[in-house]
Motif scaffolding. Structure first.
Motif, PDB file in Angstrom:
ATOM      1  N   ASP A  82       0.848  -1.190   0.000  1.00 64.26           N
ATOM      2  CA  ASP A  82       0.000   0.000   0.000  1.00 64.26           C
ATOM      3  C   ASP A  82       0.887   1.245   0.000  1.00 64.26           C
ATOM      4  O   ASP A  82       1.758   1.396   0.872  1.00 64.26           O
ATOM      5  N   PRO A  83       0.694   2.163  -0.951  1.00 68.30           N
ATOM      6  CA  PRO A  83       1.607   3.305  -1.079  1.00 68.30           C
ATOM      7  C   PRO A  83       1.690   4.175   0.161  1.00 68.30           C
ATOM      8  O   PRO A  83       2.793   4.577   0.571  1.00 68.30           O
ATOM      9  N   LEU A  84       0.554   4.487   0.760  1.00 68.85           N
ATOM     10  CA  LEU A  84       0.594   5.385   1.913  1.00 68.85           C
ATOM     11  C   LEU A  84       1.190   4.701   3.133  1.00 68.85           C
ATOM     12  O   LEU A  84       1.874   5.346   3.945  1.00 68.85           O
ATOM     13  N   THR A  85       0.959   3.398   3.253  1.00 74.55           N
ATOM     14  CA  THR A  85       1.612   2.658   4.338  1.00 74.55           C
ATOM     15  C   THR A  85       3.115   2.634   4.120  1.00 74.55           C
ATOM     16  O   THR A  85       3.908   2.796   5.063  1.00 74.55           O
ATOM     17  N   ALA A  86       3.533   2.442   2.865  1.00 75.95           N
ATOM     18  CA  ALA A  86       4.964   2.467   2.553  1.00 75.95           C
ATOM     19  C   ALA A  86       5.561   3.833   2.849  1.00 75.95           C
ATOM     20  O   ALA A  86       6.676   3.936   3.392  1.00 75.95           O
ATOM     21  N   ALA A  87       4.832   4.896   2.499  1.00 79.52           N
ATOM     22  CA  ALA A  87       5.316   6.245   2.808  1.00 79.52           C
ATOM     23  C   ALA A  87       5.458   6.437   4.307  1.00 79.52           C
ATOM     24  O   ALA A  87       6.406   7.085   4.782  1.00 79.52           O
ATOM     25  N   GLY A  88       4.532   5.856   5.071  1.00 74.19           N
ATOM     26  CA  GLY A  88       4.646   5.921   6.525  1.00 74.19           C
ATOM     27  C   GLY A  88       5.862   5.171   7.042  1.00 74.19           C
ATOM     28  O   GLY A  88       6.533   5.617   7.985  1.00 74.19           O
ATOM     29  N   THR A  89       6.161   4.026   6.424  1.00 65.77           N
ATOM     30  CA  THR A  89       7.356   3.265   6.795  1.00 65.77           C
ATOM     31  C   THR A  89       8.618   4.088   6.548  1.00 65.77           C
ATOM     32  O   THR A  89       9.532   4.131   7.380  1.00 65.77           O
ATOM     33  N   VAL A  90       8.660   4.753   5.388  1.00 58.72           N
ATOM     34  CA  VAL A  90       9.810   5.596   5.055  1.00 58.72           C
ATOM     35  C   VAL A  90       9.918   6.753   6.052  1.00 58.72           C
ATOM     36  O   VAL A  90      11.017   7.089   6.527  1.00 58.72           O
ATOM     37  N   ALA A  91       8.781   7.368   6.379  1.00 61.58           N
ATOM     38  CA  ALA A  91       8.789   8.489   7.325  1.00 61.58           C
ATOM     39  C   ALA A  91       9.294   8.049   8.702  1.00 61.58           C
ATOM     40  O   ALA A  91      10.056   8.773   9.362  1.00 61.58           O
ATOM     41  N   ASP A  92       8.859   6.863   9.152  1.00 61.09           N
ATOM     42  CA  ASP A  92       9.336   6.355  10.447  1.00 61.09           C
ATOM     43  C   ASP A  92      10.850   6.176  10.434  1.00 61.09           C
ATOM     44  O   ASP A  92      11.529   6.501  11.418  1.00 61.09           O
ATOM     45  N   ALA A  93      11.377   5.632   9.307  1.00 64.40           N
ATOM     46  CA  ALA A  93      12.828   5.443   9.209  1.00 64.40           C
ATOM     47  C   ALA A  93      13.556   6.785   9.181  1.00 64.40           C
ATOM     48  O   ALA A  93      14.620   6.941   9.789  1.00 64.40           O
ATOM     49  N   LEU A  94      12.982   7.764   8.484  1.00 64.14           N
ATOM     50  CA  LEU A  94      13.583   9.099   8.454  1.00 64.14           C
ATOM     51  C   LEU A  94      13.618   9.704   9.850  1.00 64.14           C
ATOM     52  O   LEU A  94      14.623  10.293  10.272  1.00 64.14           O
ATOM     53  N   ARG A  95      12.526   9.554  10.568  1.00 65.16           N
ATOM     54  CA  ARG A  95      12.430  10.134  11.907  1.00 65.16           C
ATOM     55  C   ARG A  95      13.479   9.516  12.837  1.00 65.16           C
ATOM     56  O   ARG A  95      14.093  10.199  13.664  1.00 65.16           O
ATOM     57  N   ALA A  96      13.684   8.197  12.683  1.00 64.20           N
ATOM     58  CA  ALA A  96      14.633   7.490  13.532  1.00 64.20           C
ATOM     59  C   ALA A  96      16.054   7.541  12.988  1.00 64.20           C
ATOM     60  O   ALA A  96      16.994   7.111  13.679  1.00 64.20           O
ATOM     61  N   GLY A  97      16.223   8.044  11.741  1.00 61.25           N
ATOM     62  CA  GLY A  97      17.542   8.022  11.122  1.00 61.25           C
ATOM     63  C   GLY A  97      18.028   6.623  10.832  1.00 61.25           C
ATOM     64  O   GLY A  97      19.214   6.328  10.899  1.00 61.25           O
ATOM     65  N   ARG A  98      17.074   5.741  10.484  1.00 61.97           N
ATOM     66  CA  ARG A  98      17.372   4.312  10.342  1.00 61.97           C
ATOM     67  C   ARG A  98      17.474   3.915   8.871  1.00 61.97           C
ATOM     68  O   ARG A  98      16.623   4.295   8.063  1.00 61.97           O
ATOM     69  N   THR A  99      18.495   3.153   8.511  1.00 62.93           N
ATOM     70  CA  THR A  99      18.608   2.601   7.170  1.00 62.93           C
ATOM     71  C   THR A  99      18.994   1.127   7.233  1.00 62.93           C
ATOM     72  O   THR A  99      19.509   0.653   8.255  1.00 62.93           O
ATOM     73  N   ARG A 100      18.745   0.445   6.134  1.00 68.93           N
ATOM     74  CA  ARG A 100      19.069  -0.982   6.018  1.00 68.93           C
ATOM     75  C   ARG A 100      19.797  -1.179   4.698  1.00 68.93           C
ATOM     76  O   ARG A 100      19.252  -0.875   3.638  1.00 68.93           O
ATOM     77  N   ALA A 101      21.015  -1.673   4.742  1.00 70.49           N
ATOM     78  CA  ALA A 101      21.815  -1.839   3.537  1.00 70.49           C
ATOM     79  C   ALA A 101      21.412  -3.101   2.783  1.00 70.49           C
ATOM     80  O   ALA A 101      21.331  -4.185   3.377  1.00 70.49           O
ATOM     81  N   VAL A 102      21.151  -2.969   1.490  1.00 69.84           N
ATOM     82  CA  VAL A 102      20.896  -4.126   0.634  1.00 69.84           C
ATOM     83  C   VAL A 102      21.744  -4.009  -0.627  1.00 69.84           C
ATOM     84  O   VAL A 102      22.250  -2.940  -0.969  1.00 69.84           O
ATOM     85  N   ASP A 103      21.869  -5.141  -1.312  1.00 72.44           N
ATOM     86  CA  ASP A 103      22.708  -5.210  -2.504  1.00 72.44           C
ATOM     87  C   ASP A 103      22.003  -4.621  -3.720  1.00 72.44           C
ATOM     88  O   ASP A 103      20.771  -4.576  -3.790  1.00 72.44           O
ATOM     89  N   LEU A 104      22.810  -4.224  -4.690  1.00 76.68           N
ATOM     90  CA  LEU A 104      22.342  -3.906  -6.029  1.00 76.68           C
ATOM     91  C   LEU A 104      23.217  -4.650  -7.030  1.00 76.68           C
ATOM     92  O   LEU A 104      24.300  -5.130  -6.696  1.00 76.68           O
ATOM     93  N   ALA A 105      22.743  -4.720  -8.266  1.00 78.84           N
ATOM     94  CA  ALA A 105      23.533  -5.273  -9.360  1.00 78.84           C
ATOM     95  C   ALA A 105      24.058  -4.126 -10.207  1.00 78.84           C
ATOM     96  O   ALA A 105      23.309  -3.210 -10.546  1.00 78.84           O
ATOM     97  N   ARG A 106      25.349  -4.188 -10.544  1.00 83.45           N
ATOM     98  CA  ARG A 106      25.946  -3.195 -11.423  1.00 83.45           C
ATOM     99  C   ARG A 106      26.194  -3.839 -12.784  1.00 83.45           C
ATOM    100  O   ARG A 106      26.901  -4.830 -12.890  1.00 83.45           O
ATOM    101  N   LEU A 107      25.592  -3.264 -13.806  1.00 82.12           N
ATOM    102  CA  LEU A 107      25.642  -3.822 -15.157  1.00 82.12           C
ATOM    103  C   LEU A 107      26.500  -2.934 -16.047  1.00 82.12           C
ATOM    104  O   LEU A 107      26.308  -1.718 -16.091  1.00 82.12           O
ATOM    105  N   THR A 108      27.432  -3.545 -16.752  1.00 82.63           N
ATOM    106  CA  THR A 108      28.303  -2.808 -17.667  1.00 82.63           C
ATOM    107  C   THR A 108      28.145  -3.370 -19.070  1.00 82.63           C
ATOM    108  O   THR A 108      28.270  -4.582 -19.278  1.00 82.63           O
ATOM    109  N   GLY A 109      27.846  -2.493 -20.027  1.00 82.11           N
ATOM    110  CA  GLY A 109      27.638  -2.905 -21.402  1.00 82.11           C
ATOM    111  C   GLY A 109      28.915  -2.880 -22.206  1.00 82.11           C
ATOM    112  O   GLY A 109      29.996  -2.545 -21.697  1.00 82.11           O
ATOM    113  N   PRO A 110      28.818  -3.209 -23.497  1.00 86.20           N
ATOM    114  CA  PRO A 110      30.014  -3.257 -24.344  1.00 86.20           C
ATOM    115  C   PRO A 110      30.683  -1.903 -24.535  1.00 86.20           C
ATOM    116  O   PRO A 110      31.853  -1.839 -24.905  1.00 86.20           O
TER     117      PRO A 110
END
Length: 314
Positions: free
Chosen positions: A120-148
Motif C-alpha cells: 500500500d503506497p501510503l503505508t509504505a510512505a509511513g514506513t519511510v517516514a518512520d525510518a527518516l524520523r529514527a535516522g534508520r537505514t538498512r543496507a541491501v545489494d544492487l547489481a551493477r551492469l556494464t555494457g560493451p
C-alpha cells in the motif's frame, strides 16, 4: 564457492541533515491509483525534515534531477512510482550514503516488495517516514551492469535477456494497440517466432555454453509484477541468482511460465539455476537486455553483485 560476508541489514547508519527529495511519476500504474503524491508528501513531511518534490517531464530529466538532488546534499531520495521510477532513482543513490525509499504505485513494484516495503503506497510512505524520523537505514545489494561501451548502470530487481526481453523489445516497437493489449500481442508474435538462442555465459570466470529461450540474472526474486523468476534470490547475500530455460518449444515454455509466479519452475528438468558474484553474458545474435523493466541495450553485458550498495529507509 565462498560466499561473501553479509552486511548487517539492521545496522542503524546515521543520515545527513539535508532535505528529502521526492521523485514522483504521475503516470505510474497507468494512473489507476489517482494522484497520491500530495498524500505521500504529507506523510513524509511528518518525519520533520524539509521535503522537496523534484520537477521532471521525461525520464532523462528525472534522472538528472535525482543526481542534482544528491549532489546538493539531500539526505534521502524517495521514488513514488513503479520499478521504472525506482530504476531511475537508483542511478543517483547507489554507492552513496543517501537513504532511499520506494513508494510502490506502479504496475510492477518488484524491488519495493522484495525488499520488504508495504504494497500500500501510503503505508509504505509511513514506513519511510518512520525510518527518516529514527535516522534508520538498512543496507541491501544492487547489481551493477556494464555494457560493451563500458558504461555502467545499476539495477535492483532482475535483468531479462531471453524471451521476456525479446517481447519487451517487440512491444516497444509497436504503436498499436495501446495499453496492456500491446504487450499481449507482442507475446503472441514472439511465441510464433520462438526459437532457442545460443549463449556464452561466464559465472565467476567459469564458462557455460548453452542454447536457451530464457535467461534471467536476479538481485531480487521477481520481475514483471510478481513473477518469481529467481525465487531463491536474496538481496543481502552478495550474490546474483541466474536462471536459464533451455531449448524448449512453445508448448513447454507456456507450461513453465505459470509456474514462475509460484517460483516452482526450477523443478522443471529444462530449467537450471546458478549463483555467482559476477555474470558475463554473451549471445550469438543481438538480444537487447531489460533490467527493472527498462531497456538496457544489447548483449554482451557484465553484471556484478555489489553488497550493501543502497541504504533503504526501513
Amino acid at each position: 564457492m565462498t560466499v561473501p560476508d553479509r552486511r548487517d541489514p539492521t545496522a542503524n547508519h546515521p543520515l545527513g541533515d539535508g532535505p528529502v527529495a521526492v521523485l514522483a511519476n504521475p503516470t505510474a500504474g497507468r494512473g489507476r491509483r489517482g494522484n497520491l503524491t500530495p498524500a505521500v508528501l504529507e506523510r513524509l513531511a511528518a518525519a520533520g525534515r524539509p521535503v522537496r518534490l523534484l520537477a521532471a517531464e521525461s525520464a532523462g530529466q528525472a534522472q538528472a534531477a535525482c543526481h542534482e538532488a544528491v549532489a546538493e546534499g539531500a539526505a534521502a531520495l524517495v521514488a513514488v512510482g513503479g520499478d521504472g521510477t525506482v530504476h531511475l532513482a537508483l542511478q543517483a543513490v547507489a554507492g552513496t550514503p543517501v537513504g532511499f525509499g520506494p513508494v510502490p504505485v506502479g504496475t510492477g513494484n518488484d524491488f519495493a516488495v522484495e525488499t520488504g516495503f508495504p504494497t500500500d503506497p501510503l503505508t509504505a510512505a509511513g514506513t519511510v517516514a518512520d525510518a527518516l524520523r529514527a535516522g534508520r537505514t538498512r543496507a541491501v545489494d544492487l547489481a551493477r551492469l556494464t555494457g560493451p561501451d563500458g558504461v555502467s548502470r545499476w539495477y535492483g530487481a532482475v535483468l531479462g535477456a531471453g524471451f521476456d526481453a525479446i517481447v519487451n523489445e517487440r512491444a516497444n516497437r509497436m504503436w498499436w494497440p495501446r495499453g496492456p493489449r500491446r504487450y499481449d500481442l507482442a507475446i503472441l508474435v514472439e511465441l510464433a517466432r520462438l526459437r532457442p538462442r545460443s549463449y556464452r555465459m561466464l559465472l565467476d570466470g567459469v564458462e557455460h555454453r548453452f542454447d536457451g529461450v530464457l535467461v534471467a540474472v536476479g538481485n531480487c526474486a521477481s520481475y514483471g509484477g510478481g513473477m518469481r523468476i529467481c525465487p531463491d534470490a536474496d538481496p543481502t547475500d552478495g550474490l546474483l541468482d541466474v536462471v536459464v530455460a533451455g531449448a524448449v518449444g512453445r508448448g513447454t515454455l507456456m507450461r513453465i511460465k505459470p509456474r514462475v509466479y509460484r517460483g516452482s519452475h526450477l523443478d522443471h528438468p529444462m530449467v537450471r539455476g546458478y549463483r555467482a558474484r559476477t555474470v558475463e553474458l554473451h549471445a550469438a545474435e543481438e538480444i537487447v537486455g531489460y533490467a527493472d523493466g527498462e531497456r538496457i541495450g544489447p548483449l554482451p553485458v557484465t553484471v556484478t553483485a555489489v553488497p550493501g550498495a543502497v541504504r533503504l529507509l526501513r
